[in-house]
Design an enzyme around this catalytic site. Structure first.
Site, PDB file in Angstrom:
ATOM      1  N   ASP A  18     126.521  -2.873 -25.192  1.00  0.00           N
ATOM      2  CA  ASP A  18     126.522  -4.120 -24.692  1.00  0.00           C
ATOM      3  C   ASP A  18     125.380  -3.771 -23.607  1.00  0.00           C
ATOM      4  O   ASP A  18     125.419  -2.751 -22.875  1.00  0.00           O
ATOM      5  CB  ASP A  18     127.607  -4.524 -24.181  1.00  0.00           C
ATOM      6  CG  ASP A  18     127.495  -5.995 -23.594  1.00  0.00           C
ATOM      7  OD1 ASP A  18     126.588  -6.782 -24.462  1.00  0.00           O
ATOM      8  OD2 ASP A  18     127.898  -6.722 -22.455  1.00  0.00           O
TER       9      ASP A  18
ATOM     10  N   ASP B 289     111.464  -7.555 -22.677  1.00  0.00           N
ATOM     11  CA  ASP B 289     110.554  -6.548 -22.548  1.00  0.00           C
ATOM     12  C   ASP B 289     109.283  -6.930 -22.222  1.00  0.00           C
ATOM     13  O   ASP B 289     108.482  -6.181 -21.290  1.00  0.00           O
ATOM     14  CB  ASP B 289     110.339  -6.018 -23.932  1.00  0.00           C
ATOM     15  CG  ASP B 289     111.591  -4.883 -24.140  1.00  0.00           C
ATOM     16  OD1 ASP B 289     111.983  -4.454 -23.148  1.00  0.00           O
ATOM     17  OD2 ASP B 289     111.421  -4.241 -25.489  1.00  0.00           O
TER      18      ASP B 289
HETATM   19  P1  IMP Z   1     123.729  -8.040 -26.400  1.00  0.00           P
HETATM   20  O1  IMP Z   1     123.093  -8.028 -27.572  1.00  0.00           O
HETATM   21  O2  IMP Z   1     124.997  -8.922 -25.893  1.00  0.00           O
HETATM   22  O3  IMP Z   1     123.890  -6.704 -25.861  1.00  0.00           O
HETATM   23  O4  IMP Z   1     122.393  -8.905 -25.297  1.00  0.00           O
HETATM   24  C1  IMP Z   1     121.531  -8.044 -24.675  1.00  0.00           C
HETATM   25  C2  IMP Z   1     120.364  -8.921 -24.576  1.00  0.00           C
HETATM   26  O5  IMP Z   1     119.905  -8.360 -23.186  1.00  0.00           O
HETATM   27  C3  IMP Z   1     119.182  -9.253 -25.609  1.00  0.00           C
HETATM   28  O6  IMP Z   1     119.308 -10.636 -26.103  1.00  0.00           O
HETATM   29  C4  IMP Z   1     118.189  -9.137 -24.551  1.00  0.00           C
HETATM   30  O7  IMP Z   1     117.911 -10.450 -23.979  1.00  0.00           O
HETATM   31  C5  IMP Z   1     118.364  -8.334 -23.278  1.00  0.00           C
HETATM   32  N1  IMP Z   1     118.059  -6.780 -23.766  1.00  0.00           N
HETATM   33  C6  IMP Z   1     118.948  -5.876 -24.102  1.00  0.00           C
HETATM   34  N2  IMP Z   1     118.177  -4.795 -24.007  1.00  0.00           N
HETATM   35  C7  IMP Z   1     116.977  -5.130 -24.069  1.00  0.00           C
HETATM   36  C8  IMP Z   1     115.612  -4.377 -24.311  1.00  0.00           C
HETATM   37  O8  IMP Z   1     115.810  -3.071 -24.504  1.00  0.00           O
HETATM   38  N3  IMP Z   1     114.657  -5.064 -24.181  1.00  0.00           N
HETATM   39  C9  IMP Z   1     114.561  -6.247 -23.499  1.00  0.00           C
HETATM   40  N4  IMP Z   1     115.634  -7.045 -23.438  1.00  0.00           N
HETATM   41  C10 IMP Z   1     116.922  -6.428 -23.756  1.00  0.00           C
END
Ligand code: IMP
Length: 200
Positions: free
Chosen positions: A72, A156
């Protein structure tokens, strides 16, 4: 030994698989939804990155009966008291896309000078019996008002890295993988993975 990588986000599967490949972990085969394995949707209703990643890893490990890696991750902005945090993917609403979320972020920060932010990632290796190990990685940067770069995903293009003089979307994918929150968390998993399996 097979390990399932529990994310439907193709960007993340690519990033995580690449990082794990570069780490050259022996005798471990990484499977994902790309191998036509279907998994139930897990509701991400935790208040922390830890809670969400543990829930996903353990529930899917139990469903598939193989050890499972889940992550996450998200953006934490100092001046916004840690927001968007665990709501990063749906900051601008349940069906928001990256562009909607970025627009909201820039709007919330308008007139605010403190642009300090962190990407945070918690990786959990969960087992079918409910046991787990979690690892956290962070990378610091600053939020800028205008996007730069086309690599990566999510926030990013707005995440400026002082040490590179570039955003996370301007550096090459390999450079991102060398410094990212995700690779830092995975690096710790890698250092511990054989110890973890010896104990099981
Ligand atoms: P998850 O899929 O619930 O972990 O949501 C993560 C969200 O955080 C993504 O949809 C992005 O908006 C943001 N995020 C997480 N990692 C990155 C990254 O490496 N670069 C840019 N945004 C990120």
């Amino acid at each position: 030994m097979k390990i399932f990588l529990a994310t439907g986000n193709i960007n993340k599967i690519e990033e995580i698989s690449k990082i794990l490949e570069n780490m050259d972990i022996k005798n471990i085969e990484i499977l994902s939804v790309k191998d036509n394995i279907s998994i139930p949707h897990i509701l991400e209703d935790g208040k922390t990155f830890e809670e969400n990643s543990i829930k996903k890893a353990v529930e899917i490990a139990n469903f598939l009966n193989i050890p499972t890696i889940a992550d996450d991750s998200g953006l934490s902005v100092e001046a916004l008291n840690g927001a968007p945090g665990v709501y990063s993917a749906r900051y601008a609403g349940e069906y928001a896309n990256d562009s909607d979320n970025n627009k909201k972020l820039v709007k919330e920060l308008s007139g605010i000078l403190n642009r300090n932010a962190k990407f945070i990632c918690v990786i959990t290796l969960g087992n079918p019996d409910g046991s787990y190990h979690s690892f956290r990685g962070e990378v610091s940067g600053e939020i800028i008002d205008d996007p730069r770069g086309i690599n990566g995903f999510g926030y990013d293009p707005y995440f400026y890295l002082k040490e590179f003089g570039k955003t996370m979307a301007e550096i090459a994918p390999d450079e991102k993988n060398a410094i990212s929150h995700r690779s830092k968390a995975l690096e710790q998993l890698k250092r511990n993975i054989y110890k973890i399996f010896e104990k099981n």
